[in-house]
Design an enzyme around this catalytic site. Sequence first.
Site, mmCIF file in Angstrom:
data_model
loop_
_atom_site.group_PDB
_atom_site.id
_atom_site.type_symbol
_atom_site.label_atom_id
_atom_site.label_comp_id
_atom_site.label_asym_id
_atom_site.label_seq_id
_atom_site.Cartn_x
_atom_site.Cartn_y
_atom_site.Cartn_z
ATOM 1 N N ASN A 161 -0.632 -0.701 -12.071
ATOM 2 C CA ASN A 161 -1.585 -1.161 -11.060
ATOM 3 C C ASN A 161 -3.029 -0.871 -11.473
ATOM 4 O O ASN A 161 -3.940 -0.993 -10.666
ATOM 5 C CB ASN A 161 -1.321 -0.474 -9.717
ATOM 6 C CG ASN A 161 0.035 -0.845 -9.152
ATOM 7 O OD1 ASN A 161 0.501 -1.961 -9.325
ATOM 8 N ND2 ASN A 161 0.673 0.101 -8.468
ATOM 9 N N HIS A 179 3.460 -2.680 3.613
ATOM 10 C CA HIS A 179 3.887 -1.568 2.770
ATOM 11 C C HIS A 179 4.734 -0.539 3.530
ATOM 12 O O HIS A 179 4.532 -0.306 4.714
ATOM 13 C CB HIS A 179 2.642 -0.882 2.207
ATOM 14 C CG HIS A 179 2.918 0.095 1.124
ATOM 15 N ND1 HIS A 179 2.946 1.446 1.333
ATOM 16 C CD2 HIS A 179 3.184 -0.090 -0.193
ATOM 17 C CE1 HIS A 179 3.193 2.058 0.189
ATOM 18 N NE2 HIS A 179 3.341 1.151 -0.756
ATOM 19 N N GLU A 201 -1.447 -6.354 4.975
ATOM 20 C CA GLU A 201 -2.078 -6.004 3.712
ATOM 21 C C GLU A 201 -3.084 -7.110 3.391
ATOM 22 O O GLU A 201 -2.976 -8.218 3.923
ATOM 23 C CB GLU A 201 -1.031 -5.915 2.585
ATOM 24 C CG GLU A 201 -0.119 -4.719 2.729
ATOM 25 C CD GLU A 201 0.886 -4.572 1.585
ATOM 26 O OE1 GLU A 201 0.572 -4.935 0.440
ATOM 27 O OE2 GLU A 201 2.000 -4.094 1.853
ATOM 28 N N SER A 213 1.621 -6.237 -1.971
ATOM 29 C CA SER A 213 1.902 -5.465 -3.173
ATOM 30 C C SER A 213 3.052 -6.016 -4.007
ATOM 31 O O SER A 213 3.052 -5.862 -5.223
ATOM 32 C CB SER A 213 2.183 -4.011 -2.807
ATOM 33 O OG SER A 213 3.214 -3.925 -1.852
ATOM 34 N N ASP A 273 -4.737 -3.097 5.096
ATOM 35 C CA ASP A 273 -4.511 -2.204 3.959
ATOM 36 C C ASP A 273 -4.768 -3.042 2.703
ATOM 37 O O ASP A 273 -3.974 -3.905 2.350
ATOM 38 C CB ASP A 273 -3.061 -1.698 4.017
ATOM 39 C CG ASP A 273 -2.692 -0.838 2.810
ATOM 40 O OD1 ASP A 273 -3.436 -0.857 1.807
ATOM 41 O OD2 ASP A 273 -1.654 -0.168 2.876
ATOM 42 N N HIS A 279 -4.331 -3.422 -2.905
ATOM 43 C CA HIS A 279 -4.272 -4.250 -4.112
ATOM 44 C C HIS A 279 -5.405 -5.263 -4.207
ATOM 45 O O HIS A 279 -5.479 -6.015 -5.175
ATOM 46 C CB HIS A 279 -2.925 -4.964 -4.204
ATOM 47 C CG HIS A 279 -1.799 -4.003 -4.391
ATOM 48 N ND1 HIS A 279 -1.423 -3.520 -5.621
ATOM 49 C CD2 HIS A 279 -0.997 -3.390 -3.489
ATOM 50 C CE1 HIS A 279 -0.429 -2.671 -5.479
ATOM 51 N NE2 HIS A 279 -0.150 -2.565 -4.190
ATOM 52 N N LYS A 334 -5.073 2.199 -7.571
ATOM 53 C CA LYS A 334 -4.831 0.912 -8.224
ATOM 54 C C LYS A 334 -6.070 0.536 -9.049
ATOM 55 O O LYS A 334 -6.296 1.154 -10.071
ATOM 56 C CB LYS A 334 -4.431 -0.113 -7.180
ATOM 57 C CG LYS A 334 -2.930 0.012 -6.856
ATOM 58 C CD LYS A 334 -2.609 0.552 -5.524
ATOM 59 C CE LYS A 334 -1.125 0.880 -5.414
ATOM 60 N NZ LYS A 334 -0.726 1.203 -4.046
HETATM 61 C C1 LIG Z 1 0.171 1.874 -3.173
HETATM 62 C C2 LIG Z 1 0.025 1.486 -1.741
HETATM 63 C C3 LIG Z 1 -0.132 2.437 -0.732
HETATM 64 C C4 LIG Z 1 -0.006 3.889 -1.007
HETATM 65 O O1 LIG Z 1 -1.133 4.363 -1.621
HETATM 66 P P1 LIG Z 1 -1.024 5.716 -2.464
HETATM 67 O O2 LIG Z 1 -2.438 6.111 -2.616
HETATM 68 O O3 LIG Z 1 -0.352 5.356 -3.736
HETATM 69 O O4 LIG Z 1 -0.227 6.665 -1.630
HETATM 70 C C5 LIG Z 1 -0.368 2.005 0.541
HETATM 71 N N1 LIG Z 1 -0.400 0.696 0.835
HETATM 72 C C6 LIG Z 1 -0.216 -0.248 -0.090
HETATM 73 C C7 LIG Z 1 -0.277 -1.674 0.302
HETATM 74 C C8 LIG Z 1 0.021 0.113 -1.404
HETATM 75 O O5 LIG Z 1 0.245 -0.810 -2.327
#
Ligand SMILES: *Cc1c(COP(=O)(O)O)cnc(C)c1O
Length: 383
Positions: free
Chosen positions: A47, A133, A175, A179, A204, A207, A236
């Site tokens: 990522n 997620h 999101e 992801s 969120d 990505h 990421k």
């Molecule tokens: C990776 C991810 C998370 C978690 O984040 P971390 O910092 O790795 O705990 C949360 N939401 C999404 C959409 C992700 O891809």
Amino acid sequence: MNWQQRIEQALREQQQQNAYRQRQVHYGVNGRHVALNGRCYLNFSSNDYLGLSQHQAVIAAWQRGAERYGVGSGGSAHVSGFSAAHQQLEQQLADWLGYPRALLFISGYAANQAVLAALMRNGDAILADRLSHASLQEAAHLSPAQLRRFQHNRPEKLAALLQKKCLGQQLVITEGVFSMDGDTAPLVELQALAQQHAAWLLVDDAHGIGSYGDRGRGSCWQQNVKPEILVITFGKAFGVSGAAVLCSDFLAEYLLQFARHLIYSTAMPPAQACAVQAALHCIQQGDHLRQQLQSHIRQFRTGAAQLALPLADSESAIQPLLVGDNQQALQLAECLRTHGIWATAIRPPTVPLGSARLRLTLSATHQAQDIERLLEVLDVATR
Ligand SMILES: *Cc1c(COP(=O)(O)O)cnc(C)c1O
């Protein structure tokens, strides 16, 4: 069943479903390569979209930060763990994304858990895209609110859920860039629907942030949408680790009082906050990296379409090849490995049942010849 029987049965079932997960030790990794099993592979499973985990300026910032502050924060932000480096980073993030406040969290997982745990009460409803997620879904399950999920990227399904009776407050969750699918949420429609019903929107953008939008400001900026709560992560495109929640002043104050993941957990090391500041600077100046990434995405999609590979509908760095069956997805990943390409098979429950896939991710640090090689190998492996 006693403890031993219970655990053995669960492990057996996991194996029978070809869902058994194993870690692989690597001896060096970056956006482009990974060294594993005594061999160097082209890495299409990271990522680290912009290659910042290896960027000299980010590494140097972490080192300088460690020299100045030591390696640990020494406590939660509320006790003695909140340094000038943390404060500067919060201010820079808020300014960059146009929010009054940013609050740092140790991870995206913790941020999502904290926000939902602090906000949701009995009688509330969480209306979440079905493919959100695991950290969001789990937080929703653990909260006293009712979880209602809508079909992936279908605002009209959200509209139907919003019509349902809800005694408390409603929070819409999605999101920015998904992801496991790489597609983008219709944020304009989702936000309009939320507003019509006085619901809040949480995006969120783990990505999306860094890789898309003007100066890397992510999916929301790209679609000109400002959710009440924006979660970004630094694991990421930032190439580091950690997360931030962007929000209003009064919500930030509320979270500082009630977000247990902030209060009862050691703050991220200040040196890490220094590294994230440096990564942020790289992202803001990173048009060339984003252009590189876009060029790889175009090259891959054009080539994959010519080979009639089962491409998903994604314009992002996440380019899943849909396989369906767990066993077949594992075999495809294995076949790629024998040709020197590292990509992971993603299986349920990370993705819906029957939609196992090869999750390929592209990075600005790849070169055109790497994408070419990937296409060659995929051509052979999918025959
Ligand atoms: C990776 C991810 C998370 C978690 O984040 P971390 O910092 O790795 O705990 C949360 N939401 C999404 C959409 C992700 O891809």
